[in-house]
Enzyme design. Structure first.
Site, short mmCIF file in Angstrom:
data_model
loop_
_atom_site.label_atom_id
_atom_site.label_comp_id
_atom_site.label_asym_id
_atom_site.label_seq_id
_atom_site.Cartn_x
_atom_site.Cartn_y
_atom_site.Cartn_z
CG ASP A 241 -1.45 5.56 3.43
OD1 ASP A 241 -1.84 5.18 2.33
OD2 ASP A 241 -2.21 6.08 4.28
CG ASP A 242 0.25 8.94 1.12
OD1 ASP A 242 0.15 9.05 -0.11
OD2 ASP A 242 -0.67 8.52 1.84
CG HIS B 28 -1.97 1.04 1.26
ND1 HIS B 28 -3.32 0.75 1.23
CD2 HIS B 28 -1.89 2.39 1.31
CE1 HIS B 28 -4.01 1.88 1.26
NE2 HIS B 28 -3.16 2.88 1.32
CD GLU C 293 -7.07 6.58 5.88
OE1 GLU C 293 -7.58 6.52 4.75
OE2 GLU C 293 -6.00 7.20 6.11
CG HIS D 100 -7.80 3.91 0.51
ND1 HIS D 100 -7.19 3.45 -0.63
CD2 HIS D 100 -6.83 4.56 1.22
CE1 HIS D 100 -5.91 3.80 -0.61
NE2 HIS D 100 -5.67 4.48 0.50
CG HIS E 118 -1.42 6.53 -1.85
ND1 HIS E 118 -2.63 6.49 -2.49
CD2 HIS E 118 -1.63 5.99 -0.62
CE1 HIS E 118 -3.55 5.97 -1.67
NE2 HIS E 118 -2.95 5.65 -0.54
#
Ligand code: HPA
Ligand code: ZN
Length: 334
Positions: free
Chosen positions: A279-280, A18, A201, A198, A20
Site C-alpha cells: 500500500d504505502d 498495490h 477497506e 479501492h 501508491h
C-alpha cells in the site's frame, strides 16, 4: 516454523500489485526535497523521522502534504528510482504503481505526458540496472470528486499503452458512491485499460459488490471487508475478481486489531484470488519482506501458499501477456 524457513519465505521473488507511488516515498527522500525547495514540512514528521498522522483521514492529508514537494517531472523521476530501489531490495521483480495526474500537472493531458515520460524513463533504467519491472495505473482520487476523476480518466485514456496499463480509484472510501465514477471507468475501459478500485477497506461488503457491478472492475483494492457477507465472498471467487490485500496497512490503520484477526486466510480458503502488497510502505512501517514473514509466522503458511499468491498476482497483473510470461519465469513459476 524455523527462522531459516521464515527467512527463505521472506526472500522469495515477489510481485506487488498495490503500491501508491507517492505513498512509497521514503520520508528521508521527501525531507530532502523539502529542504532543496525551502518548504517547511516539519509538521508531518515525528521526531524519529517517520510520517506522523492520527487516523486514515489525517493520513490522506499528510500524504497530500508530503506529495506537495514533488513538483517537476524530474522530481517524480527521482521518486521512481527511490521507490524501485526499495522494491528491488525486497525481492520484488514486478510491480504496479498508482499514479495520479492530479499530482502530476493537475489533470492537464499535455503536462501529464511529460510527467509520465520522465517516470517511465526512470523505470526503464531501473529495469535494466535493478531487475524490477514497473507498470503504471492511473488513479483518480475519490474525495476530489467525480468531475476531477474525469480529467484523470482522460489522461489515462490518452496515454494507455504497454506501460500505462490500468485505471483505478483511491482516496476516501467514505465519500460518495462507486457508481458516481462510472463515466470515468467506462472511458478508461474503452481505451483498453484494466480496472481496479479501492473498496471494502473501510466500508463493508456492499461497497465491494458495487465496485464489481457498477464499475466492472477486474480487481479490488483491499476488498477484505467482503468477509462480512459470504455471498459477496463467493461472488468474488466465482468471478475471479482478484483482491489486492495489504495486511500490514490494514492492521496499522486499525481496520483489524491484529494480523491474526485479518481475514486474508479465510478469503483464500474460500476460493478468492488474493495477493499481498504494502500500500504505502513507509507510512505503515512495512516492506514486502516484512509482509511475507509476518504472514508465514501468523498463519503458518508454507511455500505452496506463497506459490499460490504469486500465481494469483501474475495472473491478475495488468501487463501484456509477453511481459507476464517473462515475469512468470523470474518468479520461478512454471
Ligand atoms: N488508501 C486509499 N487511498 C490512498 C491510500 C490508501 O492507502 N494511499 C494513498 N491514497
Ligand atoms: Zn491503497
Amino acid at each position: 516454523m524455523s527462522d531459516e524457513a521464515l527467512i527463505a519465505i521472506s526472500k522469495r521473488p515477489k510481485a506487488e500489485l498495490h503500491l501508491h507511488f507517492e505513498g512509497a516515498a521514503p520520508p528521508s527522500f521527501i525531507r530532502g526535497l523539502a529542504k532543496e525547495k525551502n518548504v517547511d514540512l516539519s509538521g508531518i514528521f515525528r521526531e524519529d523521522g517517520s510520517y506522523d498522522y492520527r487516523d486514515f483521514v489525517h493520513f490522506l492529508s499528510v500524504y497530500e502534504a508530503a506529495t506537495s514537494v514533488l513538483k517537476t517531472p524530474e522530481d517524480f523521476a527521482r521518486l521512481c528510482t527511490a521507490v524501485l530501489e526499495q522494491s528491488a531490495a525486497n525481492g520484488v521483480v514486478y510491480s504496479e504503481t498508482f499514479l495520479s495526474p492530479d499530482f502530476c500537472g493537475g489533470g492537464d493531458v499535455g503536462a501529464w505526458r511529460e510527467y509520465l515520460a520522465a517516470i517511465r524513463e526512470a523505470a526503464d533504467h531501473a529495469e535494466r540496472t535493478m531487475g524490477v519491472t514497473l507498470r503504471g495505473i492511473v488513479t483518480c482520487i475519490r474525495h476530489f470528486g467525480p468531475e476531477q476523476a474525469k480529467s484523470a480518466a482522460l489522461c489515462a485514456a490518452e496515454t494507455a499503452d504497454d506501460w500505462l496499463v490500468g485505471f483505478g480509484m483511491a482516496g476516501d472510501e467514505n465519500k460518495g458512491k462507486q457508481r458516481d465514477f462510472a463515466y470515468s471507468f467506462d472511458m478508461a475501459r474503452e481505451a483498453g485499460l484494466k480496472l481496479t478500485s479501492h473498496a471494502g477497506e473501510w466500508r463493508g461488503p456492499q461497497e465491494v459488490r458495487e465496485a464489481v457491478d457498477d464499475l466492472r472492475v477486474d480487481r479490488i483494492g483491499h476488498g477484505v471487508r467482503s468477509i462480512g457477507d459470504l455471498a459477496v465472498v463467493d461472488m468474488l471467487a466465482e468471478k475471479q475478481v482478484t483482491l489486492e490485500v495489504c495486511p500490514g496497512s490494514n492492521v496499522f490503520l486499525g481496520v483489524y486489531g491484529s494480523l491474526a484477526e485479518h481475514p486474508i486466510d479465510q478469503l483464500r480458503k474460500r476460493g478468492v484470488k488474493v495477493t499481498v502488497s504494502t500500500d504505502d510502505p513507509p507510512f505503515f512501517h512495512t516492506t514486502m519482506e516484512k509482509e511475507y514473514g509476518d504472514l508465514a509466522r501468523c498463519f503458518n503458511w508454507d511455500a505452496s501458499v506463497f506459490d499460490d499468491l504469486t500465481r494469483n498476482a501474475i495472473d491478475a497483473a495488468f501487463c501484456d501477456d509477453q511481459t507476464r510470461e517473462t515475469i512468470a519465469k523470474k518468479l520461478e513459476l512454471s
